[in-house]
Design an enzyme around this catalytic site. Sequence first.
Site, short mmCIF file in Angstrom:
data_model
loop_
_atom_site.label_atom_id
_atom_site.label_comp_id
_atom_site.label_asym_id
_atom_site.label_seq_id
_atom_site.Cartn_x
_atom_site.Cartn_y
_atom_site.Cartn_z
N CYS A 73 0.84 -1.18 0.07
CA CYS A 73 0.06 -0.13 -0.04
C CYS A 73 0.78 1.29 -0.02
CB CYS A 73 -0.95 -0.08 1.04
SG CYS A 73 -2.42 1.12 0.90
N LYS A 97 -12.48 -5.39 1.37
CA LYS A 97 -11.83 -4.46 2.58
C LYS A 97 -12.73 -3.30 2.77
CE LYS A 97 -7.90 -1.51 3.98
NZ LYS A 97 -6.48 -1.42 3.35
N LYS A 153 -11.85 -8.05 5.32
CA LYS A 153 -11.39 -7.22 6.53
C LYS A 153 -12.27 -6.03 6.77
CE LYS A 153 -7.65 -4.22 7.55
NZ LYS A 153 -6.40 -3.48 7.15
#
Length: 274
Positions: free
Chosen positions: A71, A146, A199
């Site tokens: 990321c 996510k 997540k």
Amino acid sequence: MPGVFQFTVDEVAAEAAAAAHEGIQAVLLFGIPTDKNEGAEQAYAANGIVQRAVRAIKKTAPGLLVITDVCLCEYMSHGHCGVVADGKILNDESLELLAKAAVSHAAAGADIVAPSDMMDGRVAAIRAALDGAGFKETVIMSYAAKFCSAYYGPFRDAAESAPQFGDRRSYQMDFANAEEALREVALDIQESADIVMVKPGLPYLDLLWRVKERFQMPTAVYNVSGEYAMLKAAAQNGWLNERDAVMELMTAFKRAGADLIITYWARQVAGWLK
């Protein structure tokens, strides 16, 4: 909280070796650079913090699987997960940097790269870059579902990665939209993700079950920092038995379909299971 869960390269190598000795099979690395800028240059630097940590761990614990988070938020001065111009996230311009970061992690020895940015098309871009650089065996674990969640707060403080403006709703998922999550998982699988992740974990057990049942892919769940913190607080106040509550939680993740569980309790759970 910053500093509590931050390690130097030597410290993280020692921690990884100790974890491997205790029966842990894999670690997930996040990096905090000394310098941040709008080009996220330390995310893909050959001698960046994650790259050095991977090499050090491979020396102290060669049998341990090393997973690296891919990321840009920790490396960007503005704290967002992609390139920003005029207050907007630029998806396509971010892909090149994410791919460069993934290749640099693989070159350092990472076994699995885990893109968590939620840019569209990043799995395909990373797979192409890895293959082109000769890392065809490097596994991609995609943060496929996510969500934009309230449960990330403690981690963002520790990782110094909170956005300096706005939020991440434009690229993380609406927690009310299950169908979008399933579409995103399907797209990542089409782009060659080897493992897909849900997540956070605890509030999304229904999605974890649906992902595993629908796609029959290796599936991970991330037991995030907010989930960890609230159970820890309850245990510290004597409201719950920590071991019993944690083992019930881990069993729920497994029962819902998780093949891999990412959790801050990993070493304790490994000890409890002996």
